[in-house]
Design an enzyme around this catalytic site. Structure first.
Site, PDB file in Angstrom:
ATOM      1  N   ARG A  54       0.628  -1.156   0.093  1.00 20.32           N
ATOM      2  CA  ARG A  54      -0.167  -0.074   0.029  1.00 20.32           C
ATOM      3  C   ARG A  54       0.977   1.341   0.141  1.00 20.32           C
ATOM      4  O   ARG A  54       1.203   2.011   1.096  1.00 20.32           O
ATOM      5  CB  ARG A  54      -0.841  -0.005   1.351  1.00 20.32           C
ATOM      6  CG  ARG A  54      -1.666   1.253   1.264  1.00 20.32           C
ATOM      7  CD  ARG A  54      -2.759   1.463   0.197  1.00 20.32           C
ATOM      8  NE  ARG A  54      -3.761   0.351   0.231  1.00 20.32           N
ATOM      9  CZ  ARG A  54      -4.643   0.075  -0.727  1.00 20.32           C
ATOM     10  NH1 ARG A  54      -4.540   0.781  -1.708  1.00 20.32           N
ATOM     11  NH2 ARG A  54      -5.436  -0.845  -0.417  1.00 20.32           N
ATOM     12  N   GLN A  72      -7.921  -7.449  -8.437  1.00 17.81           N
ATOM     13  CA  GLN A  72      -7.906  -6.325  -8.968  1.00 17.81           C
ATOM     14  C   GLN A  72      -6.750  -5.647  -9.347  1.00 17.81           C
ATOM     15  O   GLN A  72      -5.513  -5.925  -8.564  1.00 17.81           O
ATOM     16  CB  GLN A  72      -8.654  -5.141  -7.831  1.00 17.81           C
ATOM     17  CG  GLN A  72      -8.345  -3.587  -8.164  1.00 17.81           C
ATOM     18  CD  GLN A  72      -9.432  -2.936  -7.572  1.00 17.81           C
ATOM     19  OE1 GLN A  72     -10.683  -2.893  -7.958  1.00 17.81           O
ATOM     20  NE2 GLN A  72      -8.815  -2.047  -6.371  1.00 17.81           N
ATOM     21  N   ARG A  77       1.536  -6.875  -9.649  1.00 14.18           N
ATOM     22  CA  ARG A  77       2.120  -6.072  -8.277  1.00 14.18           C
ATOM     23  C   ARG A  77       1.933  -6.984  -7.160  1.00 14.18           C
ATOM     24  O   ARG A  77       2.453  -6.693  -5.948  1.00 14.18           O
ATOM     25  CB  ARG A  77       1.260  -4.765  -8.239  1.00 14.18           C
ATOM     26  CG  ARG A  77      -0.186  -5.325  -7.866  1.00 14.18           C
ATOM     27  CD  ARG A  77      -1.298  -3.943  -7.432  1.00 14.18           C
ATOM     28  NE  ARG A  77      -2.382  -4.313  -7.199  1.00 14.18           N
ATOM     29  CZ  ARG A  77      -3.275  -3.533  -6.464  1.00 14.18           C
ATOM     30  NH1 ARG A  77      -2.929  -2.301  -6.159  1.00 14.18           N
ATOM     31  NH2 ARG A  77      -4.306  -3.997  -6.283  1.00 14.18           N
ATOM     32  N   HIS A 150       1.214   3.130 -10.525  1.00 13.13           N
ATOM     33  CA  HIS A 150       0.086   3.504  -9.408  1.00 13.13           C
ATOM     34  C   HIS A 150       0.884   4.251  -8.305  1.00 13.13           C
ATOM     35  O   HIS A 150       1.125   3.904  -7.160  1.00 13.13           O
ATOM     36  CB  HIS A 150      -0.564   2.430  -8.953  1.00 13.13           C
ATOM     37  CG  HIS A 150      -1.915   2.708  -8.151  1.00 13.13           C
ATOM     38  ND1 HIS A 150      -1.785   3.364  -6.856  1.00 13.13           N
ATOM     39  CD2 HIS A 150      -3.024   2.309  -8.543  1.00 13.13           C
ATOM     40  CE1 HIS A 150      -3.260   3.392  -6.594  1.00 13.13           C
ATOM     41  NE2 HIS A 150      -3.651   2.595  -7.400  1.00 13.13           N
ATOM     42  N   ASP A 195     -11.502   9.766  -7.640  1.00 14.81           N
ATOM     43  CA  ASP A 195     -11.336   8.625  -7.924  1.00 14.81           C
ATOM     44  C   ASP A 195     -11.480   8.747  -9.589  1.00 14.81           C
ATOM     45  O   ASP A 195     -12.634   8.432  -9.962  1.00 14.81           O
ATOM     46  CB  ASP A 195     -11.817   7.531  -7.504  1.00 14.81           C
ATOM     47  CG  ASP A 195     -11.219   6.289  -8.002  1.00 14.81           C
ATOM     48  OD1 ASP A 195     -11.568   5.004  -7.463  1.00 14.81           O
ATOM     49  OD2 ASP A 195     -10.447   6.233  -8.984  1.00 14.81           O
ATOM     50  N   GLU A 254      -1.343   8.788 -11.531  1.00 17.20           N
ATOM     51  CA  GLU A 254      -0.942   7.659 -11.801  1.00 17.20           C
ATOM     52  C   GLU A 254      -1.029   7.566 -13.455  1.00 17.20           C
ATOM     53  O   GLU A 254      -1.981   7.767 -14.459  1.00 17.20           O
ATOM     54  CB  GLU A 254      -1.729   6.444 -11.622  1.00 17.20           C
ATOM     55  CG  GLU A 254      -2.268   6.483  -9.894  1.00 17.20           C
ATOM     56  CD  GLU A 254      -3.374   5.553  -9.564  1.00 17.20           C
ATOM     57  OE1 GLU A 254      -3.845   4.794 -10.429  1.00 17.20           O
ATOM     58  OE2 GLU A 254      -4.046   5.970  -8.466  1.00 17.20           O
TER      59      GLU A 254
HETATM   60  O1  TA6 Z   1      -6.015   4.187  -8.917  1.00 17.01           O
HETATM   61  C1  TA6 Z   1      -7.518   4.320  -8.285  1.00 17.01           C
HETATM   62  C2  TA6 Z   1      -7.867   3.061  -7.865  1.00 17.01           C
HETATM   63  O2  TA6 Z   1      -8.237   2.061  -8.961  1.00 17.01           O
HETATM   64  C3  TA6 Z   1      -9.026   3.165  -6.950  1.00 17.01           C
HETATM   65  O3  TA6 Z   1     -10.266   3.060  -7.619  1.00 17.01           O
HETATM   66  C4  TA6 Z   1      -8.699   2.429  -5.537  1.00 17.01           C
HETATM   67  O4  TA6 Z   1      -9.119   1.257  -5.765  1.00 17.01           O
HETATM   68  C5  TA6 Z   1      -7.136   2.336  -5.811  1.00 17.01           C
HETATM   69  O5  TA6 Z   1      -6.839   2.348  -7.233  1.00 17.01           O
HETATM   70  C6  TA6 Z   1      -6.498   1.267  -4.925  1.00 17.01           C
HETATM   71  O6  TA6 Z   1      -6.949  -0.059  -5.266  1.00 17.01           O
HETATM   72  P1  TA6 Z   1      -6.180  -1.195  -4.548  1.00 17.01           P
HETATM   73  O7  TA6 Z   1      -6.501  -2.414  -5.311  1.00 17.01           O
HETATM   74  O8  TA6 Z   1      -4.508  -1.140  -4.607  1.00 17.01           O
HETATM   75  O9  TA6 Z   1      -6.540  -1.121  -2.910  1.00 17.01           O
END
Ligand code: TA6
Length: 279
Positions: A54, A72, A77, A150, A195, A254
């Site tokens: 994080r 996601q 990563r 990111h 966002d 990003e």
């Molecule tokens: O980059 C923005 C985003 O897509 C937000 O929607 C939020 O979900 C962030 O990424 C962090 O995502 P993560 O999967 O690292 O918690």
């Protein structure tokens, strides 16, 4: 007793200018310029090798956002990369290192394509350069992917940051049902949950009031989109690996290719790069 294989690589340019990469996700976890940290990493970040770190600069590939086939933001990563070229001082005095990732049983279980990723970092006096190459080694398979860095910038107070280079761009607003709007402001400030996926953005953004009251210049090439994110108060509380009180101290800007996928024909490569510069 064999020593555990190192998971952390440090590029040291001298003058307390360093960059630190965790091989888990090839995540840049620290970038210090004259001993001043430029990146945000949550105090509650997990380094268990299971989930994404994080903070710092997670490497998002082959998917940005939700994915039916895997986690996601894709798998890059959350898997261990290879140190392809150890930190090496160039004649210019800059220091470079190269990281790589290729398909595996694990990646093919989610996304059944061969790929080769190389990720070159070059640490300059007040700049950090990122050069990425995605190669399709297949003879007959075409695949498509998203790619994004990111980046979590460390800031004293996000409400005092001003972000340029978004005026006139359309953006997908994920705080408003992913409706598309157009940015009317020359300078964007963040004062609430944000966002947004800004589309076809200029190659350069400036963020003011980063650490030490400096500005951060972000230059990007072959990254047509720019994502802007701050979870704000409620969103921070929902993230287990993010302190409730940490949201004022970060902003994610990003560089990515996320609005539309990159389509990579057999035997071809896609390259993109970013330069971060402390001004
Ligand atoms: O980059 C923005 C985003 O897509 C937000 O929607 C939020 O979900 C962030 O990424 C962090 O995502 P993560 O999967 O690292 O918690």
């Amino acid at each position: 007793m064999m020593a555990a294989p190192t998971s952390v690589v440090v590029l040291d340019r001298g003058n307390n200018t360093t960059v630190t990469i965790n091989l888990h996700g090839a995540t840049v976890v620290s970038w210090r310029v004259n001993n001043q940290e430029q990146l945000f990493v949550s105090k509650q970040a997990q380094f268990d090798g299971k989930k994404a770190i994080r903070g710092g600069i997670p490497f998002v590939f082959p998917q940005f956002g939700q994915w039916n086939y895997g986690p996601q933001h894709g798998f890059a990563r959350i898997i261990r990369w290879t140190l392809e070229k150890s930190p090496d001082r160039l004649p210019s005095g800059d220091v470079e290192a190269v990281f790589s990732l290729m398909d595996s049983d694990f990646t093919r279980s989610m996304w059944n394509f061969p790929f080769r990723l190389t990720y070159r970092l070059i640490l300059r006096e007040k700049e950090l350069h990122f050069n990425i190459c995605v190669y399709n080694p297949s003879k007959d398979l075409t695949f498509s992917f998203n790619l994004l860095l990111h980046t979590y910038f460390k800031v004293p107070d996000v409400r005092r940051c001003q972000i340029t280079g978004l005026h006139g761009c359309t953006f997908i607003d994920k705080t408003r049902d992913s409706t598309i709007y157009q940015e009317g402001r020359d300078v964007v400030q963040i004062s609430e949950w944000t966002d947004r996926i800004y589309q076809n953005t200029p190659q350069e953004h400036i963020i003011t009031n980063v650490v030490s009251g400096r500005k951060m210049r972000v230059q990007k090439y072959n990254f047509p989109d720019t994502v802007l994110w701050n979870p704000w108060e409620a969103g921070a509380k929902e993230l287990a690996d993010f302190g409730d009180d940490e949201y004022p101290n970060m902003v994610c800007l990003e560089a990515g290719h996320v609005s539309s996928p990159v389509i990579l024909l057999p035997g071809t490569a896609f390259e993109a790069s970013q330069i971060l510069q402390v001004m």
